[in-house]
Design an enzyme around this catalytic site. Structure first.
Site, PDB file in Angstrom:
ATOM      1  CE  LYS A 188      32.910  47.008 -28.078  1.00  0.00           C
ATOM      2  NZ  LYS A 188      33.447  46.309 -26.570  1.00  0.00           N
ATOM      3  CD  GLU A 262      47.358  52.144 -35.070  1.00  0.00           C
ATOM      4  OE1 GLU A 262      48.465  51.021 -35.220  1.00  0.00           O
ATOM      5  OE2 GLU A 262      47.591  53.070 -35.410  1.00  0.00           O
ATOM      6  CB  CYS A 296      49.469  44.950 -30.957  1.00  0.00           C
ATOM      7  SG  CYS A 296      49.848  46.675 -30.066  1.00  0.00           S
ATOM      8  CD  GLU A 393      48.613  39.573 -32.081  1.00  0.00           C
ATOM      9  OE1 GLU A 393      47.337  39.610 -32.583  1.00  0.00           O
ATOM     10  OE2 GLU A 393      49.081  40.642 -31.960  1.00  0.00           O
TER      11      GLU A 393
HETATM   12  P1  TAP Z   1      39.131  42.032 -30.758  1.00  0.00           P
HETATM   13  O1  TAP Z   1      38.527  40.997 -30.574  1.00  0.00           O
HETATM   14  O2  TAP Z   1      39.318  42.561 -31.878  1.00  0.00           O
HETATM   15  O3  TAP Z   1      38.470  43.260 -29.742  1.00  0.00           O
HETATM   16  C1  TAP Z   1      38.889  44.621 -30.092  1.00  0.00           C
HETATM   17  C2  TAP Z   1      37.522  45.431 -29.679  1.00  0.00           C
HETATM   18  O4  TAP Z   1      36.604  45.007 -30.821  1.00  0.00           O
HETATM   19  C3  TAP Z   1      36.990  44.875 -28.514  1.00  0.00           C
HETATM   20  O5  TAP Z   1      36.368  46.154 -27.806  1.00  0.00           O
HETATM   21  C4  TAP Z   1      35.873  44.200 -28.870  1.00  0.00           C
HETATM   22  O6  TAP Z   1      34.799  43.993 -28.142  1.00  0.00           O
HETATM   23  C5  TAP Z   1      35.427  44.888 -30.197  1.00  0.00           C
HETATM   24  N1  TAP Z   1      34.759  43.897 -31.140  1.00  0.00           N
HETATM   25  C6  TAP Z   1      34.754  42.545 -31.144  1.00  0.00           C
HETATM   26  N2  TAP Z   1      34.005  42.202 -32.317  1.00  0.00           N
HETATM   27  C7  TAP Z   1      33.614  43.271 -32.944  1.00  0.00           C
HETATM   28  C8  TAP Z   1      32.915  43.667 -34.341  1.00  0.00           C
HETATM   29  N3  TAP Z   1      32.612  42.732 -34.994  1.00  0.00           N
HETATM   30  N4  TAP Z   1      32.525  44.863 -34.624  1.00  0.00           N
HETATM   31  C9  TAP Z   1      33.317  45.940 -33.978  1.00  0.00           C
HETATM   32  N5  TAP Z   1      33.785  45.662 -32.655  1.00  0.00           N
HETATM   33  C10 TAP Z   1      34.136  44.558 -32.324  1.00  0.00           C
HETATM   34  O7  TAP Z   1      40.706  42.039 -30.274  1.00  0.00           O
HETATM   35  P2  TAP Z   1      40.984  41.780 -28.675  1.00  0.00           P
HETATM   36  O8  TAP Z   1      41.003  40.170 -28.344  1.00  0.00           O
HETATM   37  O9  TAP Z   1      40.179  42.551 -27.848  1.00  0.00           O
HETATM   38  O10 TAP Z   1      42.563  42.344 -28.579  1.00  0.00           O
HETATM   39  C11 TAP Z   1      43.635  41.775 -28.960  1.00  0.00           C
HETATM   40  C12 TAP Z   1      43.879  41.878 -30.430  1.00  0.00           C
HETATM   41  O11 TAP Z   1      44.272  43.305 -30.607  1.00  0.00           O
HETATM   42  C13 TAP Z   1      45.313  41.589 -30.794  1.00  0.00           C
HETATM   43  O12 TAP Z   1      45.316  40.943 -32.136  1.00  0.00           O
HETATM   44  C14 TAP Z   1      46.121  42.634 -30.941  1.00  0.00           C
HETATM   45  O13 TAP Z   1      47.291  42.576 -31.412  1.00  0.00           O
HETATM   46  C15 TAP Z   1      45.374  43.661 -30.977  1.00  0.00           C
HETATM   47  N6  TAP Z   1      45.916  44.917 -30.546  1.00  0.00           N
HETATM   48  C16 TAP Z   1      46.487  45.803 -31.408  1.00  0.00           C
HETATM   49  C17 TAP Z   1      46.926  46.993 -30.940  1.00  0.00           C
HETATM   50  C18 TAP Z   1      47.634  47.949 -31.983  1.00  0.00           C
HETATM   51  S1  TAP Z   1      48.018  49.492 -31.357  1.00  0.00           S
HETATM   52  N7  TAP Z   1      47.911  47.547 -33.152  1.00  0.00           N
HETATM   53  C19 TAP Z   1      46.960  47.407 -29.747  1.00  0.00           C
HETATM   54  C20 TAP Z   1      46.365  46.631 -28.945  1.00  0.00           C
HETATM   55  C21 TAP Z   1      45.787  45.350 -29.256  1.00  0.00           C
HETATM   56  P3  TAP Z   1      34.935  42.726 -27.082  1.00  0.00           P
HETATM   57  O14 TAP Z   1      35.720  43.273 -26.135  1.00  0.00           O
HETATM   58  O15 TAP Z   1      33.454  42.814 -26.474  1.00  0.00           O
HETATM   59  O16 TAP Z   1      35.303  41.537 -27.895  1.00  0.00           O
END
Ligand code: TAP
Length: 486
Positions: A188, A262, A296, A393
Site C-alpha cells: 500500500k 522503520e 526520517c 520529529e
Molecule cells: P504514517 O502516517 O505513519 O503513514 C505511513 C503509511 O502508513 C502510509 O501509507 C499511511 O497511509 C499508512 N497508515 C496510516 N495509518 C495506518 C494504520 N492505522 N495502519 C496501517 N497503515 C496506516 O507516516 P507518514 O506521515 O506517511 O510518513 C512520515 C513518517 O514516516 C515520519 O515519522 C518518518 O520519520 C517516517 N519515515 C520513516 C522512515 C524510516 S526508513 N525509518 C522512512 C520514511 C518515513 P496514508 O498515506 O493514507 O496516511
C-alpha cells in the site's frame, strides 16, 4: 559575494502519461474496487489534480492477499533463485530505461526537486533491484540460517505499507528483498503519492512478472489497517510514523505475524570545532534540507561545539541564502514543495511552538509561490534540549541548533531523544569518530558526510525508530525463515 542569476530550466512533463483514474493492481491486472470510493492525488506544488485514485476496501485487500498467496504457492515460492533473479534484473533495467518518466512523475506527485528524484530516488530504486537480484540465487550462502538448520526459505505473503517521502525508493526497499527471497507482496503506497507505485505496476507487467507476485492496493490509513490485520499475511514491513508503527505492533501482538518497522528519527548532526567548516556546512544543509527535510534520518538537530557556533551559524545562514526554493520540475531547484497541507500545518505548528519556547527563528529572504504548500528553509538558534522542536520529529525544512562543550556532552545530548535512527559526526580526528560512533545510539552514523544511502548497507533504528534492518545482508533476514514453509 557574486550573485548568480539562473534562467528557468524546467524538465518537460511530456514524458509522463498520467491516466485520469487508476484501479487496483491485483493478480497482474488493474481491476475495479468492490467499493466505489476514490480520492484525488494532487501536485503539492500547484494543487493541480493529477489523477483519481481508487480507495481499496477490506474486500479488495482480501482479493490482493489471496492473489499473492496463489502466486506464492503456485509459482514464485517454488521458482529457483536464479530464475527469480532474472525477473529482478529485468525490473531493474526497466526502471533505468524509464528513469526520466519515473523522476518527473515522482516530482509531480511528491513535490520534491527533479534533481533529487532524477539523481537519488530513481537510481537508488533501480540499484535496490540490481543488488537484490544478485542475492536471489545466493541466499544459502548469506549466513541466514544457523549451522544444522534448513536452508532459508521465503516467509510467504508480505504486507507492505510505505510513506510519501520517497515513494518509489521506499517501494524498492520493500519489494526488492521480498521478491529476491521468494515472497509475494501486497503493497500500500501513501495516500498522497500513489502514482509511481502504479507506474511500477506497469513495469511488473512489462517484465512479465507472474501475476499476483506484486499487488498494489491504493488507499488511506483504513486500507493500511485492513492489510496489517489480514489473517493471510505472514509478515508486515512498515515504514512510517512511530505512532502508526506502535499501532501495527499492537495489532499483530500475539499472532505469528513477523514485522519490521522503520519509524521516525531526530538525528543529531554533531560538528566539532576542528571540523572543516565549509564542508560541514554543506553536510548540515544536505542533512536537513534534502527532500524538504521529509527524511526520517534528517539531521534535524545541529549540535555544534560552542567555540565553533558563531562561525558555523554565520556560514550556514550565508549558504542558505543561496538555496533556490520553487518549481520542483526546475532543474535548478534545491527545495521543492511540502508534500501536503496537513504536513505544512504540522511544520507551522511546531515552528510556532519553538518560538513561544524561546528559540530564535531565522529564514533567508525567499519568494514562495502563491499556490501549493511551501515552507522556507528555517533555522532555530538558542534551542534548549527540552524544547519540543529538539525532541519531536518536524519532518520539514527546519533545523534546531544546540551547543555542547565536550564529546561526552555531545553524546549525552545526541542520545537524549526517544529516537535512534541516524547521526552525523564532523571532526578531523578518526579516533574521535570511532569513539562517538560507539557511543551514539543510532542505527547509522555518518562521519564527515551525511545522507549516504546504498543498497548494500543495512539501514534501521534503535529505540522508537523501530526494529529490523533494510538493505544489505541484514535486510534479507526479515524475509526468510528456517522454519516451516507457509
Ligand atoms: P504514517 O502516517 O505513519 O503513514 C505511513 C503509511 O502508513 C502510509 O501509507 C499511511 O497511509 C499508512 N497508515 C496510516 N495509518 C495506518 C494504520 N492505522 N495502519 C496501517 N497503515 C496506516 O507516516 P507518514 O506521515 O506517511 O510518513 C512520515 C513518517 O514516516 C515520519 O515519522 C518518518 O520519520 C517516517 N519515515 C520513516 C522512515 C524510516 S526508513 N525509518 C522512512 C520514511 C518515513 P496514508 O498515506 O493514507 O496516511
Amino acid at each position: 559575494m557574486p550573485v548568480f542569476e539562473y534562467a528557468p530550466a524546467p524538465e518537460s512533463r511530456s514524458v509522463v502519461d498520467i491516466r485520469s483514474s487508476y484501479g487496483l493492481f491485483i493478480g497482474g491486472e488493474f481491476t475495479d474496487s468492490t467499493g466505489d470510493t476514490s480520492f484525488k492525488t494532487i501536485s503539492p506544488a500547484t494543487e493541480e489534480v493529477l489523477a483519481d485514485i481508487t480507495e481499496a476496501t477490506a474486500d479488495d485487500v482480501d482479493r490482493a492477499v489471496k492473489a499473492a498467496r496463489a502466486a506464492y504457492r503456485g509459482v514464485w515460492g517454488r521458482m529457483s533463485g536464479a530464475d527469480r533473479g532474472k525477473y529482478l534484473f529485468r525490473i531493474a533495467r526497466i526502471l533505468q530505461e524509464r528513469a526520466r518518466e519515473f523522476a518527473v512523475l515522482e516530482s509531480l506527485d511528491n513535490g520534491k526537486p527533479i534533481k533529487e528524484s532524477r539523481d537519488v530516488d530513481i537510481p537508488l530504486a533501480a540499484a535496490h533491484f540490481f543488488y537484490h537480484a544478485g542475492w536471489a540465487d545466493k541466499l544459502e550462502y548469506a549466513g541466514l540460517s544457523p549451522a544444522g538448520t534448513p536452508a532459508p526459505r521465503p516467509v510467504g505473503v508480505v504486507g507492505q505499507v510505505i510513506p510519501w517521502n520517497f515513494p518509489l525508493m521506499m517501494l524498492s526497499w520493500k519489494i526488492a528483498p521480498a521478491l529476491a527471497c521468494g515472497n509475494a507482496v501486497v503493497l500500500k503506497p501513501a495516500e498522497t503519492t500513489p502514482l509511481t507505485a502504479l507506474l511500477f505496476a506497469e513495469v511488473c507487467q512489462q517484465a512479465d512478472l507472474p501475476p499476483g507476485v506484486v499487488n498494489i492496493v491504493t488507499g488511506a490509513g483504513a486500507t493500511g489497517q485492513a492489510l496489517v490485520g489480514h489473517p493471510g499475511i505472514d509478515k508486515i514491513a512498515f515504514t512510517g510514523s512511530t505512532e502508526v508503527g506502535k499501532a501495527i505492533a499492537r495489532t499483530i501482538a500475539g499472532t505469528r505475524v513477523r514485522a519490521t518497522l522503520e519509524l521516525g528519527g531526530k538525528a543529531a548532526n554533531i560538528v566539532f570545532d576542528d571540523a572543516p567548516v565549509d564542508q560541514a556546512v554543506e553536510g548540515i544543509v544536505n542533512g536537513i534540507f534534502f527532500n524538504q527535510g521529509h527524511v526520517c534520518c534528517a539531521g534535524s538537530r545541529l549540535l555544534v561545539q560552542e567555540s565553533a557556533h558563531d562561525e558555523v551559524v554565520r556560514k550556514l545562514k550565508r549558504r542558505l541564502s543561496t538555496l533556490r526554493v520553487g518549481d520542483p520540475l526546475d532543474k535548478n531547484t534545491d527545495l521543492g514543495a511540502i508534500n501536503s497541507a496537513a504536513q505544512l500545518d504540522k511544520i507551522r505548528e511546531l515552528s510556532g511552538i519553538a518560538e513561544t519556547e524561546g528559540a530564535e527563528r531565522w529564514s533567508p529572504a525567499c519568494d514562495l509561490p502563491s499556490r501549493g504548500f511551501w515552507f522556507p528553509p528555517t533555522v532555530f538558534t538558542g534551542v534548549s534540549q527540552s524544547s519540543r522542536i529538539a525532541q519531536e520529529e518536524v519532518f520539514g525544512p527546519v533545523l534546531s541548533v544546540l551547543t555542547f562543550r565536550t564529546p561526552q556532552e555531545a553524546v549525552a545530548k545526541a542520545n537524549n531523544t526517544p529516537f535512534g535512527l541516524s547521526a552525523g559526526v564532523w571532526t578531523e580526528k578518526g579516533s574521535r569518530i570511532l569513539w562517538m560512533a560507539d557511543q551514539l545510539r543510532a542505527g547509522v552514523v555518518w562521519a564527515n558526510t551525511f545522507n549516504q544511502f546504498d543498497p548494500t548497507s543495512p539501514f534501521g533504528g534503535y529505540k522508537e525508530s523501530g526494529y529490523g534492518r533494510e538493505g544489505g545482508r541484514h535486510g534479507l533476514e526479515g524475509y526468510v525463515t528456517t522454519g516451516d514453509i507457509a
